[in-house]
Design a protein around this motif. Structure first.
Motif, PDB file in Angstrom:
ATOM      1  N   ARG A   1     -24.336 -24.004  67.667  1.00 51.87           N
ATOM      2  CA  ARG A   1     -23.859 -23.301  68.863  1.00 51.87           C
ATOM      3  C   ARG A   1     -22.340 -23.099  68.801  1.00 51.87           C
ATOM      4  O   ARG A   1     -21.830 -22.042  69.183  1.00 51.87           O
ATOM      5  CB  ARG A   1     -24.256 -24.076  70.115  1.00 51.87           C
ATOM      6  N   GLU A   2     -21.614 -24.099  68.315  1.00 52.97           N
ATOM      7  CA  GLU A   2     -20.164 -23.952  68.201  1.00 52.97           C
ATOM      8  C   GLU A   2     -19.810 -22.790  67.275  1.00 52.97           C
ATOM      9  O   GLU A   2     -18.949 -21.966  67.588  1.00 52.97           O
ATOM     10  CB  GLU A   2     -19.541 -25.245  67.683  1.00 52.97           C
ATOM     11  N   LYS A   3     -20.494 -22.717  66.132  1.00 53.35           N
ATOM     12  CA  LYS A   3     -20.231 -21.606  65.221  1.00 53.35           C
ATOM     13  C   LYS A   3     -20.655 -20.278  65.840  1.00 53.35           C
ATOM     14  O   LYS A   3     -19.966 -19.258  65.696  1.00 53.35           O
ATOM     15  CB  LYS A   3     -20.954 -21.818  63.896  1.00 53.35           C
ATOM     16  N   SER A   4     -21.783 -20.268  66.529  1.00 56.71           N
ATOM     17  CA  SER A   4     -22.280 -19.035  67.132  1.00 56.71           C
ATOM     18  C   SER A   4     -21.294 -18.462  68.147  1.00 56.71           C
ATOM     19  O   SER A   4     -21.057 -17.247  68.192  1.00 56.71           O
ATOM     20  CB  SER A   4     -23.634 -19.295  67.808  1.00 56.71           C
ATOM     21  N   VAL A   5     -20.717 -19.336  68.972  1.00 56.69           N
ATOM     22  CA  VAL A   5     -19.729 -18.880  69.953  1.00 56.69           C
ATOM     23  C   VAL A   5     -18.554 -18.216  69.247  1.00 56.69           C
ATOM     24  O   VAL A   5     -18.046 -17.164  69.677  1.00 56.69           O
ATOM     25  CB  VAL A   5     -19.265 -20.050  70.837  1.00 56.69           C
ATOM     26  N   LYS A   6     -18.128 -18.801  68.144  1.00 50.37           N
ATOM     27  CA  LYS A   6     -17.004 -18.238  67.397  1.00 50.37           C
ATOM     28  C   LYS A   6     -17.386 -16.912  66.737  1.00 50.37           C
ATOM     29  O   LYS A   6     -16.615 -15.938  66.759  1.00 50.37           O
ATOM     30  CB  LYS A   6     -16.517 -19.231  66.344  1.00 50.37           C
ATOM     31  N   LEU A   7     -18.577 -16.855  66.148  1.00 50.63           N
ATOM     32  CA  LEU A   7     -19.015 -15.629  65.469  1.00 50.63           C
ATOM     33  C   LEU A   7     -19.137 -14.462  66.447  1.00 50.63           C
ATOM     34  O   LEU A   7     -18.629 -13.365  66.186  1.00 50.63           O
ATOM     35  CB  LEU A   7     -20.373 -15.867  64.803  1.00 50.63           C
ATOM     36  N   THR A   8     -19.825 -14.693  67.556  1.00 46.58           N
ATOM     37  CA  THR A   8     -20.015 -13.617  68.522  1.00 46.58           C
ATOM     38  C   THR A   8     -18.705 -13.270  69.212  1.00 46.58           C
ATOM     39  O   THR A   8     -18.442 -12.108  69.521  1.00 46.58           O
ATOM     40  CB  THR A   8     -21.098 -14.003  69.546  1.00 46.58           C
TER      41      THR A   8
ATOM     42  N   ALA B   1     -26.897  -6.339  67.926  1.00 45.14           N
ATOM     43  CA  ALA B   1     -26.396  -6.994  66.725  1.00 45.14           C
ATOM     44  C   ALA B   1     -26.312  -8.490  66.981  1.00 45.14           C
ATOM     45  O   ALA B   1     -25.692  -8.918  67.957  1.00 45.14           O
ATOM     46  CB  ALA B   1     -25.019  -6.451  66.347  1.00 45.14           C
ATOM     47  N   ALA B   2     -26.939  -9.280  66.110  1.00 44.74           N
ATOM     48  CA  ALA B   2     -27.017 -10.722  66.333  1.00 44.74           C
ATOM     49  C   ALA B   2     -26.569 -11.478  65.085  1.00 44.74           C
ATOM     50  O   ALA B   2     -27.351 -11.652  64.144  1.00 44.74           O
ATOM     51  CB  ALA B   2     -28.441 -11.129  66.700  1.00 44.74           C
ATOM     52  N   PRO B   3     -25.325 -11.941  65.035  1.00 46.18           N
ATOM     53  CA  PRO B   3     -24.900 -12.797  63.920  1.00 46.18           C
ATOM     54  C   PRO B   3     -25.445 -14.219  64.092  1.00 46.18           C
ATOM     55  O   PRO B   3     -24.978 -14.976  64.935  1.00 46.18           O
ATOM     56  CB  PRO B   3     -23.373 -12.759  64.004  1.00 46.18           C
TER      57      PRO B   3
END
Length: 426
Positions: free
Chosen positions: A332-339, A401-403
């Motif tokens: 989740r931490e990475k996802s917040v940064k990616l999006t 678009a979903a990273p």
């Protein structure tokens, strides 16, 4: 990558630096990417169908080999006997969705599970028959709800309360949901929301909705199709009565993969709950006594109808092992940064070229952004595909678009927006 707010930069060097510092970067190598030309496709479709984990085929073939060499004895012998195969997956899935093992089971498909849950938790009366849901819920949920309402002899047009955003807005406000519950709660039998809306990407405040609905005496359920494996969920603590989800999106279980269901532990020993019953949901202590009366297994397993398909469990096992290794907090931490990086780059495109329907607040969204372009979206999609970039289209004019943090990178995001920028200026 720390929990501090990230200061994004526009150049590709920043994206490469973020990837180099990413503690989850090695997980990308655990997946198989579709090919485009001589290289790998840039895949931004984890919200539709996740990529295949490299070990999925190995685990399926191991199950096939057990079948070939052991026959029916594969239920009880071998390195992974089939009788207990589903138990560890249920425990792994519980960790993904923030639940206790007793509360989670892997079974069926999402809409089948939704119907099974509504048999138990949608019990309309003359005074309390309504179902509250978002107007833009995924069509399958709308069909399931309407058919359940008709099954009980009610008219969906009069019974379903569809909530839409305020005029001129793209997403529902939490205060509007709570206001309807306060005003009409005594009429409502069931509150059913998709925790992340498939069309606009909005993530709803599950805890607040559940508290408000329970205060009015309503049952509460969530469709987590776009949330499981995407958001850091806390189903047990948030306390809905039930939840259902598929596992072929962010959970990478494969096309048509087995789904999941959650039933809160306060219902675990309530055998009086109305339910459709099957042999595999019978109490394990008496299952093989072949008694005529159903004695449900305590917890979510009491809703299982049939013995699970081992080959599908094997494929899903490959992905859930990766989630256990990565952990949802880190993902989740990475996802917040990616999006957030995707949003930052989109903001730098020519004014008016693109509008995101998805909330800007990271707490109100998952990995995907729903984008509306000023130019023909179908042509835009074709342009992206010609460049080896795979997103999807939702009628009438939305590109999603979903990273996905397990296998997408910051360079992926930079490349995607770079193609959009060139198209915008052409």
């Amino acid at each position: 990558m720390s929990g501090e707010a990230t200061r994004y930069e526009a150049g590709e060097a920043f994206a490469r630096r973020m990837d180099a510092e990413d503690p989850l970067r090695a997980f990308r190598e655990e997946f198989l990417f579709p090919r485009h030309g001589d290289g790998a496709e840039l895949y931004l479709l984890g919200n539709s169908l996740g990529l295949q984990p490299r070990k999925a085929q190995q685990y399926v073939l191991e199950a096939m080999d057990a079948w070939a060499t052991l026959g029916v004895d594969g239920h009880f012998k071998g390195s992974r006997p089939w009788m207990e195969y589903h138990l560890s997956l249920g425990e792994q899935m519980a960790r993904v969705v923030g639940a206790r093992p007793l509360e989670v089971v892997v079974m069926n498909t999402l809409t089948v599970n939704l119907h099974l849950m509504m048999v138990s938790f949608y019990r309309p009366t003359l005074e309390r028959s309504k179902i509250l849901m978002e107007a833009s819920a995924f069509p399958s949920d709308q069909y399931a709800v309407a058919s359940q309402v008709r099954h009980h002899g009610y008219d969906p047009a009069q019974t379903v309360i569809p909530l839409a955003p305020r005029e001129g807005e793209d997403v529902l406000r939490t205060e509007d949901i709570l206001e309807v519950l306060e005003r009409r709660g005594k009429e409502i039998a069931l509150v059913l929301f998709g925790n992340v809306n498939y069309l606009n990407g909005q993530a709803f405040d599950m805890a607040a909705i559940t508290r408000a609905a329970h205060a009015q005496g309503c049952r509460v359920g969530f469709d987590l199709a776009h949330a499981a494996g995407n958001l850091r969920l806390s189903l047990h603590d948030d306390g809905p009565d039930f939840a259902v989800w598929c596992s072929y999106k962010y959970l990478n279980g494969g096309p048509g993969a087995l789904a999941g269901a959650f039933v809160h532990e306060r219902h675990a020993h309530d055998a009086s709950l109305n339910r459709f019953a099957g042999w595999w949901g019978n109490d394990k202590r008496t299952r093989f006594l072949m008694k005529p009366d159903h004695e449900p297994t305590p917890g979510a397993e009491g809703w299982v109808l049939s013995n699970p398909p081992i080959l599908q469990l094997a494929a899903l096992r490959a992905s859930l092992e990766l989630f256990d290794r990565a952990t949802m907090p880190a993902l989740r931490e990475k996802s917040v940064k990616l999006t957030g990086y995707l949003e930052f780059l989109l903001d730098r495109l020519p004014p008016g070229f693109v509008h995101s329907l998805t909330p800007r607040d990271p707490e109100q969204r998952g990995a995907h952004l729903s984008l509306r372009f000023s130019k023909d979206p179908q042509r835009m999609l074709q342009t992206l595909r010609s460049e080896g970039i795979h997103c999807d289209f939702r009628s009438p004019d939305v590109i999603r678009a979903a990273p996905a943090p397990l296998y997408n990178s910051f360079v992926d995001v930079h490349r995607f927006v770079d193609v959009l920028d060139r198209h915008a200026r052409s």
